[in-house]
Motif scaffolding. Structure first.
Motif, mmCIF file in Angstrom:
data_model
loop_
_atom_site.group_PDB
_atom_site.id
_atom_site.type_symbol
_atom_site.label_atom_id
_atom_site.label_comp_id
_atom_site.label_asym_id
_atom_site.label_seq_id
_atom_site.Cartn_x
_atom_site.Cartn_y
_atom_site.Cartn_z
ATOM 1 N N MET A 1 0.841 -1.194 0.000
ATOM 2 C CA MET A 1 0.000 0.000 0.000
ATOM 3 C C MET A 1 0.877 1.246 0.000
ATOM 4 O O MET A 1 1.718 1.428 0.885
ATOM 5 C CB MET A 1 -0.904 0.023 1.244
ATOM 6 C CG MET A 1 -1.798 1.245 1.333
ATOM 7 S SD MET A 1 -2.920 1.204 2.766
ATOM 8 C CE MET A 1 -1.761 1.386 4.119
ATOM 9 N N ARG A 3 1.672 5.105 0.508
ATOM 10 C CA ARG A 3 1.222 6.230 1.320
ATOM 11 C C ARG A 3 1.757 7.520 0.698
ATOM 12 O O ARG A 3 2.881 7.543 0.195
ATOM 13 C CB ARG A 3 1.712 6.064 2.754
ATOM 14 C CG ARG A 3 1.174 4.802 3.421
ATOM 15 C CD ARG A 3 2.019 4.393 4.613
ATOM 16 N NE ARG A 3 1.505 3.172 5.232
ATOM 17 C CZ ARG A 3 1.840 1.939 4.835
ATOM 18 N NH1 ARG A 3 2.682 1.765 3.812
ATOM 19 N NH2 ARG A 3 1.342 0.882 5.448
ATOM 20 N N LEU A 163 -7.927 9.380 0.045
ATOM 21 C CA LEU A 163 -6.981 8.385 0.541
ATOM 22 C C LEU A 163 -7.234 8.030 2.004
ATOM 23 O O LEU A 163 -6.990 6.899 2.438
ATOM 24 C CB LEU A 163 -5.542 8.902 0.382
ATOM 25 C CG LEU A 163 -5.043 9.097 -1.046
ATOM 26 C CD1 LEU A 163 -3.754 9.913 -1.048
ATOM 27 C CD2 LEU A 163 -4.801 7.741 -1.719
ATOM 28 N N ARG A 167 -3.470 6.733 4.657
ATOM 29 C CA ARG A 167 -2.621 6.758 3.445
ATOM 30 C C ARG A 167 -2.171 8.161 3.058
ATOM 31 O O ARG A 167 -1.517 8.327 2.019
ATOM 32 C CB ARG A 167 -3.369 6.126 2.259
ATOM 33 C CG ARG A 167 -3.591 4.634 2.373
ATOM 34 C CD ARG A 167 -4.121 4.087 1.062
ATOM 35 N NE ARG A 167 -3.202 4.315 -0.045
ATOM 36 C CZ ARG A 167 -3.553 4.287 -1.325
ATOM 37 N NH1 ARG A 167 -4.814 4.061 -1.660
ATOM 38 N NH2 ARG A 167 -2.664 4.485 -2.273
#
Length: 541
Positions: A1, A3, A163, A167
């Motif tokens: 994932m 960020r 987001l 994130r």
């Protein structure tokens, strides 16, 4: 994932958002994370390629041929991650894309507006070309409150909502000035800057405060209270003796710890041993050499940012301090070069455009060649060295460059055709100025046994270019007979890439820009060798 970290600036410009972004990238990288850094520039130019160095400083060039903001040089020097075209965008590029879509009918008759069309294009850029990076750090150019930056701030506000906090992270860099007459640090500018940011809907998660004096706990508590953040999220950024001390300084203030806390991550402590080794050499050199840089933009040193850093890197590699003597090339058109160059241990003539100062650069090359002083000519500096050799070694009195108009012997001429990969690029004198040069990484073949091949320890190299004119290969034979060796050529043998004088202790010219690939932990071999030659020269003086 992946960020996303968005870095904005307030109060005044030139606070060092690019350096903050680069140092944070290095800290996260030292904890084992994969990072990418990009710059969002609010100005209307498509890119900085046609902007005066006095306006914008250096133009940084990527391997894939983008002319970008100089902050991308900081990103590469601190992280070692090669920048790409997709890492720098301007308002000009965004509007170009939006208007092209409108002309094609992509918006199906809708009224094209800043929201959502422009902001959507900005968000596309932020997400584009992202792979398995753990963090993408996005620096927003300009200062909060600038009218041209509003679409970018709106775009990252929307991204923050899309987001989510898990994130996205907003970092605001501000100034906490010290008022000497009052003997106090003032937090009010930071409060007002954050209030301006809140006015566009962005609540910063962290505030990084540039200051000349340490910020006491009461001042931090006050900023945290009025800016609606945790006290630990107010990070001071004090001045340091070298930009390469910034990662260690930021870590000591808890910047990367706070970022990891925000994202609820528990990585291992950073390994900053590389930066400690760099700073050990910066702070405790074994000697000093003086390099004379003969250029035309010396009144604004950001014009030569990568060059100055690459010279520092060469000093790090040789464990010496490099003192740079910045000299306006026009001086040598009015006065004798020896008056300014007698005390230098090496002479470097960098790239540039235009006739102003050209004869001064030729005079500097002549001084270096005749006095046996190490000489390093980069891009335009190589071309001037070739013209000097043509005039004074080969006896071609009318040698010159067509960049300044017609001349008797065009030793340097307009580059009209060259090969890039499997395609042929063509230009002429009527072509647009922007983005039409030979840009990006190109391969060069080096002659076996040449000095430059020994320096690289290779016979094939790849370096970044940015130029519109080229040394005329038709003069190669006569120049080589006179003592100037064409040691590096393009793969097809048509474009001279490097020249050298074999009888000289160290005299090299390169058509490319090696400074763009130098890093403090990996100094470029040409700068390492050049500074070594300067050290040897200092022992003779």
């Amino acid at each position: 994932m992946t960020r996303f970290i968005f870095i904005t600036g307030g109060v005044v410009s030139s606070l060092g958002k690019g350096l903050c972004s680069a140092a944070l990238g290095a800290l996260l990288q030292s904890r084992g994370y994969k990072v990418r850094l990009r710059k969002l520039d609010p100005y209307l130019n498509v890119d900085p390629g046609t902007m005066s160095p006095y306006q914008h400083g250096e133009v940084y060039v990527t391997d894939d041929g983008a002319e970008t903001d100089l902050d991308l040089g900081h990103y590469e020097r601190f992280t070692g991650v090669p920048s790409r075209t997709s890492d720098n965008v301007t308002t000009g590029q965004i509007y170009w894309k939006v208007l092209s879509r409108e002309r094609r009918g992509d918006y199906l008759g809708a009224t094209v507006q800043v929201i959502p069309h422009v902001t959507d294009a900005i968000k596309e850029f932020v997400h584009a070309d992202v792979g398995d990076e753990d963090f993408v750090i996005c620096e927003i150019g300009g200062t909060v409150g600038d009218i041209e930056g509003l679409p970018f701030l709106e775009a990252i506000r929307q991204l923050g909502n899309e987001l989510g906090r898990q994130r996205s992270l907003f970092v605001h860099l501000t100034l906490v000035p010290y008022i000497a007459s009052a003997g106090e640090l003032k937090t009010k500018p930071t409060q007002h800057s954050v209030k301006e940011l809140l006015g566009v809907g962005i609540q910063p998660d962290m505030i990084v405060c540039r200051a000349e004096q340490p910020i006491d706990r009461d001042a931090r508590r006050k900023m945290a209270l009025f800016c609606n953040i945790r006290e630990e999220a107010v990070v001071q950024a004090l001045d340091v003796d070298s930009i390469y001390a910034v990662p260690r300084s930021y870590h000591a203030e808890g910047l990367d710890d706070e970022v990891c806390r925000h994202f609820q991550m528990e990585p291992p402590a950073p390994d900053l041993s590389t930066w400690d080794r760099v700073m050990e050499r910066v702070r405790h050199p074994d000697g000093e050499v003086t390099i004379g840089v003969v250029g035309k933009y010396t009144s604004l040193l950001d014009s030569y940012k990568s060059l100055a850093e690459a010279l520092t890197h060469g000093g790090i590699a040789n464990n010496v301090r490099v003192k740079v003597k910045w000299l306006d090339a026009e001086l040598f058109e009015r006065e004798d070069a020896p008056a300014y160059l007698e005390d230098v241990h090496g002479i470097l003539v960098p790239g540039g455009f235009g006739e102003r100062g050209a004869e001064g650069k030729i005079a500097a090359a002549n001084f270096a060649r005749e006095r046996q002083v190490p000489y390093f000519g980069i891009c335009f500096g190589m071309q001037m060295a070739v013209i000097e050799a043509a005039r004074n070694l080969a006896g071609i009195a009318g040698a010159g460059t067509t960049e300044f108009g017609p001349c008797d012997d065009p030793v340097v001429g307009l580059l009209t055709e060259w090969t890039r990969g499997n395609t042929v690029e063509r230009r002429d004198s009527a072509s647009d100025k922007g983005g039409t040069m030979r840009l990006g990484a190109y391969t060069a073949h080096l002659a076996q046994g040449s000095r430059i091949a020994q320096i690289y320890d290779a016979v094939e190299i790849s370096e970044r270019h940015r130029h519109r004119y080229e040394v005329n290969v038709n003069y190669r034979e006569v120049l080589e007979k006179a003592g100037l060796h064409f040691a590096g050529m393009s793969p097809d043998g048509e474009l001279p890439e490097t020249v050298e004088v074999p009888s000289h202790p160290w005299y090299l010219g390169v058509q490319f820009h090696p400074e763009l690939k130098s890093k403090p932990f990996d100094p470029h071999p040409l700068f390492t060798s050049f500074i070594h030659a300067a050290v040897e020269q200092s022992r003779l003086m």
